[in-house]
Design a protein around this motif. Structure first.
Motif, PDB file in Angstrom:
ATOM      1  N   GLU A 480       0.862  -0.841  -0.055  1.00  0.00           N
ATOM      2  CA  GLU A 480       0.066  -0.321   0.134  1.00  0.00           C
ATOM      3  C   GLU A 480       0.693   1.312   0.237  1.00  0.00           C
ATOM      4  O   GLU A 480       0.027   2.386  -0.233  1.00  0.00           O
ATOM      5  N   VAL A 481       2.031   1.308   0.424  1.00  0.00           N
ATOM      6  CA  VAL A 481       3.288   1.770  -0.017  1.00  0.00           C
ATOM      7  C   VAL A 481       2.655   3.679   0.867  1.00  0.00           C
ATOM      8  O   VAL A 481       2.556   4.756   0.119  1.00  0.00           O
ATOM      9  N   PRO A 482       2.409   3.197   2.034  1.00  0.00           N
ATOM     10  CA  PRO A 482       2.555   4.586   2.726  1.00  0.00           C
ATOM     11  C   PRO A 482       3.823   5.029   2.592  1.00  0.00           C
ATOM     12  O   PRO A 482       3.909   6.621   3.693  1.00  0.00           O
ATOM     13  N   PHE A 483       4.919   5.089   3.088  1.00  0.00           N
ATOM     14  CA  PHE A 483       5.744   5.347   3.410  1.00  0.00           C
ATOM     15  C   PHE A 483       7.237   4.678   2.054  1.00  0.00           C
ATOM     16  O   PHE A 483       6.507   2.990   2.164  1.00  0.00           O
ATOM     17  N   ILE A 484       7.927   4.413   1.707  1.00  0.00           N
ATOM     18  CA  ILE A 484       9.650   4.171   1.328  1.00  0.00           C
ATOM     19  C   ILE A 484      10.872   4.513   2.175  1.00  0.00           C
ATOM     20  O   ILE A 484      10.881   5.248   2.436  1.00  0.00           O
ATOM     21  N   LYS A 485      11.035   3.553   2.802  1.00  0.00           N
ATOM     22  CA  LYS A 485      12.357   3.088   3.543  1.00  0.00           C
ATOM     23  C   LYS A 485      13.823   3.702   2.059  1.00  0.00           C
ATOM     24  O   LYS A 485      13.869   2.369   1.039  1.00  0.00           O
ATOM     25  N   VAL A 486      14.083   3.986   2.140  1.00  0.00           N
ATOM     26  CA  VAL A 486      15.610   4.324   1.264  1.00  0.00           C
ATOM     27  C   VAL A 486      17.130   3.484   1.727  1.00  0.00           C
ATOM     28  O   VAL A 486      16.923   2.446   0.983  1.00  0.00           O
ATOM     29  N   GLY A 487      16.869   2.867   3.622  1.00  0.00           N
ATOM     30  CA  GLY A 487      17.875   2.326   3.446  1.00  0.00           C
ATOM     31  C   GLY A 487      18.774   1.962   5.084  1.00  0.00           C
ATOM     32  O   GLY A 487      17.525   2.832   6.130  1.00  0.00           O
ATOM     33  N   ASP A 488      19.463   1.604   5.236  1.00  0.00           N
ATOM     34  CA  ASP A 488      19.970   1.883   6.644  1.00  0.00           C
ATOM     35  C   ASP A 488      21.233   2.775   6.864  1.00  0.00           C
ATOM     36  O   ASP A 488      21.805   2.229   6.119  1.00  0.00           O
ATOM     37  N   PHE A 489      21.515   3.651   8.203  1.00  0.00           N
ATOM     38  CA  PHE A 489      22.084   4.374   8.094  1.00  0.00           C
ATOM     39  C   PHE A 489      23.239   4.510   9.559  1.00  0.00           C
ATOM     40  O   PHE A 489      22.454   4.360  10.523  1.00  0.00           O
ATOM     41  N   ASN A 490      24.329   5.011   9.621  1.00  0.00           N
ATOM     42  CA  ASN A 490      24.650   5.508  11.125  1.00  0.00           C
ATOM     43  C   ASN A 490      25.170   6.819  10.827  1.00  0.00           C
ATOM     44  O   ASN A 490      24.720   7.690   9.762  1.00  0.00           O
ATOM     45  N   ALA A 491      25.051   7.657  12.092  1.00  0.00           N
ATOM     46  CA  ALA A 491      24.987   8.936  11.992  1.00  0.00           C
ATOM     47  C   ALA A 491      26.050   9.400  12.845  1.00  0.00           C
ATOM     48  O   ALA A 491      26.981   8.404  13.075  1.00  0.00           O
ATOM     49  N   LEU A 492      26.662  10.677  12.304  1.00  0.00           N
ATOM     50  CA  LEU A 492      27.939  11.412  13.071  1.00  0.00           C
ATOM     51  C   LEU A 492      27.229  12.774  13.540  1.00  0.00           C
ATOM     52  O   LEU A 492      26.825  13.892  13.210  1.00  0.00           O
ATOM     53  N   SER A 493      27.995  13.045  14.696  1.00  0.00           N
ATOM     54  CA  SER A 493      28.328  14.310  15.208  1.00  0.00           C
ATOM     55  C   SER A 493      29.818  14.539  15.666  1.00  0.00           C
ATOM     56  O   SER A 493      30.860  14.031  15.466  1.00  0.00           O
ATOM     57  N   ALA A 494      29.609  15.520  16.263  1.00  0.00           N
ATOM     58  CA  ALA A 494      30.983  15.933  16.817  1.00  0.00           C
ATOM     59  C   ALA A 494      31.026  16.046  18.298  1.00  0.00           C
ATOM     60  O   ALA A 494      29.883  16.838  18.954  1.00  0.00           O
ATOM     61  N   ARG A 495      31.960  15.693  19.131  1.00  0.00           N
ATOM     62  CA  ARG A 495      31.689  16.862  20.854  1.00  0.00           C
ATOM     63  C   ARG A 495      33.389  17.523  21.414  1.00  0.00           C
ATOM     64  O   ARG A 495      34.621  16.493  20.502  1.00  0.00           O
TER      65      ARG A 495
END
Length: 516
Positions: A480-495
């Motif tokens: 029914e396609v209420p949304f489309i997943k693009v994939g998996d990803f990691n996140a980057l921040s800085a401290r």
């Protein structure tokens, strides 16, 4: 017919603005002895649309307000539900329809008043009427009542497995506030959290200061649960909408924490005045389709949009290096109990010819997709650029609307204004916490098949049953396609190296941290 390799490379290069080689992940060293006092500054992706955590599912709102407000439950380091303002986990009746919750004693609001069961009942009733997650739960809640000064009872119409997880979430959140301060639109932001709001200067900063009367749970910190120790005097959240500006500020060491950096920034942080903070795996970006009004209200058109896309090219454009993403159709990756292998039939096809046949069969009067995105999350914007090309190859026209994140959050609430928007979510411990199960969440997926699949999943009494029924929910999503997943990803921040005690988390928190 799929795109030629030359065409694919050109549009990906346009989105990426360059390429990224493989890089290593630096280790992080933490100090051993906490220091009390000090002020930290945190650069965020922008100005939050609200400081009322019930009213928004935006991660930015949850990140800020989790320091001010608290919920009955939260999540520990292993993503188990754990008590926060509740004294213990709920006591459930044998039929699963009565949920008794004991409350912690001696908890104080920022205005000096004591938290009571009346405040909890009033807060939860507001949550079920104004919050998308609360409305999701409201359909199965028969009553919320006090059972004394330090206890409440939630009576359900039917067993509802996700309830405690919904009560634990930090956005669209069931936060507890003083009953006398509740209103349709909040004018005061008073919670029980370790920090309280002192000042908000729009587009400049939000200033939180230590709440002297805060009552932490006993024991040691445990993810979002356990003890919340107030080492810092003050936390300042500073909106910084431009991703390149956030990166430059991290390199120069201007802030103690800088959120949401593009992954290709990792190499630039080496030798800078900040250290990388990497969360792996973090979550999944997705395109949300407006099933209520406009072009995407037609399921065949949504299926055409799904078939048109090459999610692999979108991921490569956004992240560049496979160290930072995975091509994965299913809503949870391997390693989660909810992982499946069901999405291959509709995922990553890039089939312009097949998509155009579906679009022609639907024959909409106007084939223009209003594609809503923001450059504050730069990877959203890069994905939008690639999606734009694939949509056009399949016979769509695209009106790409690039706005700041606060505007996107406001605009997506109106079904007359958009057809697709791009967002992302961390991987959540309970599927019911993803915003799509709510019919009130932007996208407004509401079909008989959705109801049948989700109701069965939510009413199941054992984990084995729920795992089997989760597969049926995913099949409904792919069809029914209420949304489309693009994939998996990691996140980057800085401290900053001076910021100690930080635990990488999808919604960074700064209790338990200190400044060396």
């Amino acid at each position: 017919m799929n795109f030629s390799m030359t065409r694919r490379r050109s549009l990906i290069a346009m989105a990426m603005g360059g390429t990224l080689g493989a890089v290593g992940l630096p280790a992080t060293v933490f100090g051993a002895t906490p220091v009390k006092g000090g002020i930290i500054s945190v650069a965020t992706i922008g100005e939050p649309p609200t400081l009322d955590p019930m009213m928004s599912t935006a991660d930015l709102v949850g990140i800020l307000t989790q320091h001010i407000f608290e919920t009955l439950y939260t999540f520990d380091a292993k993503w188990n539900v754990t008590p926060l303002l509740a004294e213990s986990l709920p006591q459930l009746s044998a039929d699963g329809k009565t949920c008794d919750i004991a409350l912690r004693k001696g908890v104080t609001f920022h205005d000096g008043s004591a938290m009571s069961s009346a405040d909890v009942v009033a807060s939860l009733k507001r949550w079920t009427s104004v919050a998308s997650r609360g409305k999701q739960a409201a359909g199965v809640i028969a009553d919320i009542e006090a059972t004394g000064a330090d206890g409440i009872r939630i009576t359900l119409k039917q067993p509802y497995a996700p309830l405690t997880a919904l009560l634990a979430m930090n956005n669209s959140a069931a936060v507890i506030m003083p009953a006398r301060k509740l209103a349709a639109t909040l004018t005061e932001f008073i919670g029980t959290g370790p920090y309280q709001l002192k000042a908000r200067v729009p587009d400049q900063y939000i200033q939180l200061v230590r709440f002297a009367a805060y009552k932490s749970r006993a024991g040691e910190p445990d993810g979002y649960g356990g003890a919340r120790k107030q080492y810092l005097d003050e936390i300042r959240f500073v909106p910084m909408t431009n991703a390149n500006t956030r990166l430059e500020s991290a390199i120069a060491g201007q802030y103690d924490y800088v959120d949401s950096l593009a992954v290709e920034s990792l190499s630039k942080l080496k030798g800078s005045k900040s250290e990388a903070v990497i969360l792996k795996p973090f979550g999944w970006p997705r395109l949300v389709l407006n099933t209520k009004k406009g072009l995407m209200a037609d399921q065949k058109v949504r299926q055409a949009a799904q078939l048109a896309l090459s999610e692999e090219d979108m991921l490569y454009a956004a992240f560049g290096d496979k160290n930072f993403y995975a091509v994965d159709a299913d809503l949870y990756p391997k390693g989660f109990p909810w992982a499946t292998d069901l999405g291959g039939a509709v995922y990553n096809k890039g089939d312009a010819t097949g998509a155009k046949k579906l679009l022609d069969a639907a024959n909409p009067k106007d084939r223009t997709i209003r594609l809503l995105t923001s450059q504050q999350y730069e990877f959203h914007y890069k994905m939008a650029l690639v999606a734009n090309e694939y949509f056009k190859a399949a016979g769509f026209k695209v009106d790409m609307q690039v706005v700041d994140w606060a505007t996107l959050v406001q605009r997506r609430a109106n079904p007359d204004l958009w057809d697709i928007f791009i967002t992302h979510s961390p991987f959540l411990p309970e599927p019911a916490l993803i915003d799509f199960p709510s019919k009130d969440s932007p996208g407004w997926w509401d079909t008989p098949r959705r109801d049948k699949a989700l109701n069965a999943f939510n009413e199941a009494r054992t984990q084995d049953e729920r795992l089997k029924l989760w597969a049926e929910v995913q099949k409904a999503v792919f069809d029914e396609v209420p949304f489309i997943k693009v994939g998996d990803f990691n996140a980057l921040s800085a401290r900053s190296p001076k910021l100690q005690g930080l635990t990488p988390a999808p919604w960074p928190y700064f209790w338990n941290t200190w400044k060396a």
